[in-house]
Scaffold this motif. Structure first.
Motif, PDB file in Angstrom:
ATOM      1  N   GLU A 153      -7.134  -3.135   0.965  1.00 45.02           N
ATOM      2  CA  GLU A 153      -8.121  -2.302   0.287  1.00 45.02           C
ATOM      3  C   GLU A 153      -9.531  -2.853   0.492  1.00 45.02           C
ATOM      4  O   GLU A 153     -10.484  -2.088   0.700  1.00 45.02           O
ATOM      5  CB  GLU A 153      -7.794  -2.209  -1.208  1.00 45.02           C
ATOM      6  N   GLU A 206     -15.032  -1.448   5.672  1.00 47.54           N
ATOM      7  CA  GLU A 206     -15.178  -0.587   6.851  1.00 47.54           C
ATOM      8  C   GLU A 206     -15.876   0.724   6.495  1.00 47.54           C
ATOM      9  O   GLU A 206     -16.729   1.214   7.245  1.00 47.54           O
ATOM     10  CB  GLU A 206     -13.804  -0.291   7.454  1.00 47.54           C
ATOM     11  N   GLU A 207     -15.505   1.283   5.338  1.00 48.79           N
ATOM     12  CA  GLU A 207     -16.118   2.549   4.939  1.00 48.79           C
ATOM     13  C   GLU A 207     -17.616   2.402   4.728  1.00 48.79           C
ATOM     14  O   GLU A 207     -18.408   3.243   5.171  1.00 48.79           O
ATOM     15  CB  GLU A 207     -15.455   3.057   3.657  1.00 48.79           C
ATOM     16  N   SER A 241       0.829  -1.202   0.000  1.00 50.49           N
ATOM     17  CA  SER A 241       0.000   0.000   0.000  1.00 50.49           C
ATOM     18  C   SER A 241       0.865   1.253   0.000  1.00 50.49           C
ATOM     19  O   SER A 241       1.853   1.345   0.708  1.00 50.49           O
ATOM     20  CB  SER A 241      -0.908  -0.002   1.240  1.00 50.49           C
ATOM     21  N   ASN A 288     -10.465   2.307  11.701  1.00 49.65           N
ATOM     22  CA  ASN A 288      -9.207   1.695  11.265  1.00 49.65           C
ATOM     23  C   ASN A 288      -9.196   1.580   9.752  1.00 49.65           C
ATOM     24  O   ASN A 288      -9.474   0.537   9.195  1.00 49.65           O
ATOM     25  CB  ASN A 288      -9.065   0.313  11.901  1.00 49.65           C
ATOM     26  N   THR A 289      -8.891   2.663   9.084  1.00 51.17           N
ATOM     27  CA  THR A 289      -8.874   2.649   7.632  1.00 51.17           C
ATOM     28  C   THR A 289      -7.506   2.339   7.069  1.00 51.17           C
ATOM     29  O   THR A 289      -7.371   2.074   5.897  1.00 51.17           O
ATOM     30  CB  THR A 289      -9.344   4.007   7.074  1.00 51.17           C
ATOM     31  N   ASN A 290      -6.486   2.396   7.909  1.00 48.48           N
ATOM     32  CA  ASN A 290      -5.154   2.022   7.447  1.00 48.48           C
ATOM     33  C   ASN A 290      -4.945   0.534   7.650  1.00 48.48           C
ATOM     34  O   ASN A 290      -5.353  -0.034   8.650  1.00 48.48           O
ATOM     35  CB  ASN A 290      -4.071   2.773   8.231  1.00 48.48           C
ATOM     36  N   PRO A 291      -4.286  -0.155   6.706  1.00 48.61           N
ATOM     37  CA  PRO A 291      -4.027  -1.576   6.883  1.00 48.61           C
ATOM     38  C   PRO A 291      -3.107  -1.829   8.062  1.00 48.61           C
ATOM     39  O   PRO A 291      -2.149  -1.099   8.278  1.00 48.61           O
ATOM     40  CB  PRO A 291      -3.336  -1.973   5.557  1.00 48.61           C
ATOM     41  N   CYS A 327     -10.510  -4.495   3.110  1.00 50.81           N
ATOM     42  CA  CYS A 327     -10.857  -4.144   4.485  1.00 50.81           C
ATOM     43  C   CYS A 327     -11.252  -2.675   4.589  1.00 50.81           C
ATOM     44  O   CYS A 327     -12.209  -2.324   5.299  1.00 50.81           O
ATOM     45  CB  CYS A 327      -9.680  -4.443   5.418  1.00 50.81           C
ATOM     46  N   ARG A 328     -10.545  -1.819   3.873  1.00 52.36           N
ATOM     47  CA  ARG A 328     -10.833  -0.391   3.942  1.00 52.36           C
ATOM     48  C   ARG A 328     -12.236  -0.072   3.424  1.00 52.36           C
ATOM     49  O   ARG A 328     -13.009   0.653   4.066  1.00 52.36           O
ATOM     50  CB  ARG A 328      -9.794   0.406   3.141  1.00 52.36           C
TER      51      ARG A 328
END
Length: 472
Positions: free
Chosen positions: A426, A432-433, A284, A449-452, A428-429
């Motif tokens: 991505e 979550e969003e 990333s 927690n948007t960062n891996p 996961c992001r």
């Protein structure tokens, strides 16, 4: 069971790191934990998986196969001398360091022989593993020894017999076969048919195999474990002398003790471009290198710094920030051109991709479809059948294990998933969003927690959730 597997892997890695060390294994540098997770800090294997190298048929010839199979054999010698059976040996679990030498990893399925002898390894009866394998079947009770991956699993593991060092030798021969021709010896449309071929020893050699390679593989791929070449060697005293003295390895006859110092027979051009390029693509762009306080904070999902990346946590335009006219236009295009539209109840597909969905021994390729609603459907791409969906709720929690593997935890189940393109963070992001947009952020996550939760450094950090149970 999950805690037991974690402790087993930690014990194996600790043994391999603190005992007489071998260069052919990932090293456990340290561990630490928070209230829910145990972190393994390991050395970083810069050049990824052996599988990527095998798949490049321009550079992987028989000479290359001989070199890497020799390193794998030396790794098995060391492992078996320590009383450990890997039980899930495959190219994906064999990494390549900066010098292109192997480093075996993933001991979550390993068998520690001393534990079995002392009664620490529980054995339970199990149904035939070749029974129904549908996505929605109940989780089956499995014998402790029935682990591994379909293409590399040995007959005794399918027949509910105890696995042994000879089970790893079977996998070794399957990997050697794959290195020479690019595919595994036992191939079929599904796991059941693969198991049938393994039980019946149904495989063929292509023109790429030399006579010596054919002979070695045949002598190891024996249905009876005790009849496999190497199974009766005194490994503590001589190592796998019968395999090392096989004609296939004749060019290395005087070099076994220097193999780890030799230059692997892979072109510098391939090493410096293809592998590194693939590795770079999988990392990333938002991940800062290192294990300083800021990086550890990010990895653990905490927010203790004022310089927390607010731009990542609050992107200017979210995946669901779609104006009505654009939504209508995209839906019209999707209805006409996307063959998976019929599975999503006329919802707009926000993200789609092939994901390997794992359950027990099996992994199945599914097309995952994240849509408005929200919904996360998964479709059997072969039969074009909707198999189910991951239920959305405010308690849904995606978790990136690394760049390929991730979990989606729901109140009733955890989905184990793998994105072979390296975009697990991505997925996961965006999940979550969409969850946060629909339900708001969970009360136990601040900020979202948007960062891996992984790092790009000279070490590799692996995080394992342990369901609020502390492991020391």
């Amino acid at each position: 069971k999950k805690s037991t597997a974690i402790l087993r892997e930690k014990k194996c890695l600790h043994t391999l790191t603190t005992a007489e060390t071998s260069p052919f294994f990932i090293q456990l540098l340290c561990t630490f934990q928070d209230d829910e997770r145990l972190f393994f800090v390991m050395n970083f294997a810069k050049n990824g998986e052996l599988l990527s190298l095998i798949n490049n048929r321009e550079v992987f010839d028989e000479n290359c196969s001989r070199f890497y199979s020799a390193e794998i054999l030396l790794a098995l010698e060391h492992l078996h001398r320590l009383g450990i059976v890997h039980r899930d040996l495959k190219p994906e679990n064999i990494l390549l360091n900066e010098r292109m030498h192997i480093q075996v990893t993933d001991f979550g399925s390993a068998l520690i022989l001393s534990d079995r002898e002392s009664g620490g390894e529980q054995v339970s009866s199990a149904p035939n593993p070749m029974a129904s394998t549908g996505d929605d079947q109940n989780h089956r009770q499995r014998r402790n020894s029935f682990v591994g991956t379909a293409h590399y699993v040995s007959p005794e593991m399918l027949n509910n017999k105890l696995s042994s060092e000879a089970s790893d030798l079977w996998a070794f021969a399957c990997i050697l076969y794959q290195m020479i021709c690019g595919s595994t010896p036992f191939k079929a449309a599904n796991e059941y048919l693969i198991f049938q071929k393994i039980i019946n020893l149904e495989y063929e050699f292509t023109d790429e195999f030399s006579d010596s390679a054919k002979s070695l593989i045949r002598n190891i791929l024996q249905k009876n474990a005790s009849e496999r070449l190497g199974a009766n060697d005194d490994v503590q005293r001589d190592g796998y002398i019968s395999i090392k003295s096989d004609p296939f390895f004749a060019p290395l006859a005087t070099m076994w003790s220097q193999i780890h110092e030799m230059t692997p027979p892979v072109s510098d051009a391939f090493t410096n471009t293809t592998l590194n390029e693939n590795h770079t693509k999988s990392v990333s762009e938002n991940v800062e290198p290192g294990l300083a306080e800021k990086q550890i904070t990010r990895i653990m999902g905490l927010a203790l710094h004022e310089d927390y990346d607010k731009s990542a946590a609050n992107p200017k335009q979210g995946i669901l920030d779609i104006p009505a006219p654009e939504m209508i236009k995209r839906l019209e295009t999707q209805r006409k051109s996307n063959e998976y539209h019929k599975f999503v109840d006329d919802q707009l597909i926000l993200k789609q991709g092939i994901i390997e969905k794992k359950k027990g021994l099996f992994a199945r390729k599914r097309m995952f479809l994240l849509t408005t609603g929200p919904h996360l459907y998964y479709v059997d791409t072969v039969n074009m059948v909707l198999k189910g969906q991951v239920p959305f709720s405010k308690d849904m929690r995606p978790e990136a294990k690394n760049f390929r593997n991730f979990f989606i935890h729901t109140p009733n189940r955890s989905y184990i998933l793998e994105d072979t393109t390296g975009n697990a963070p991505e997925w996961c992001r965006v999940v979550e969003e969409v969850r946060d947009h629909t339900y708001g952020p969970p009360s136990d996550e601040s900020p979202p927690n948007t960062n891996p939760r992984i790092c790009n450094s000279n070490v590799s950090l692996r995080k394992i959730s342990i369901n609020n149970k502390k492991i020391r």
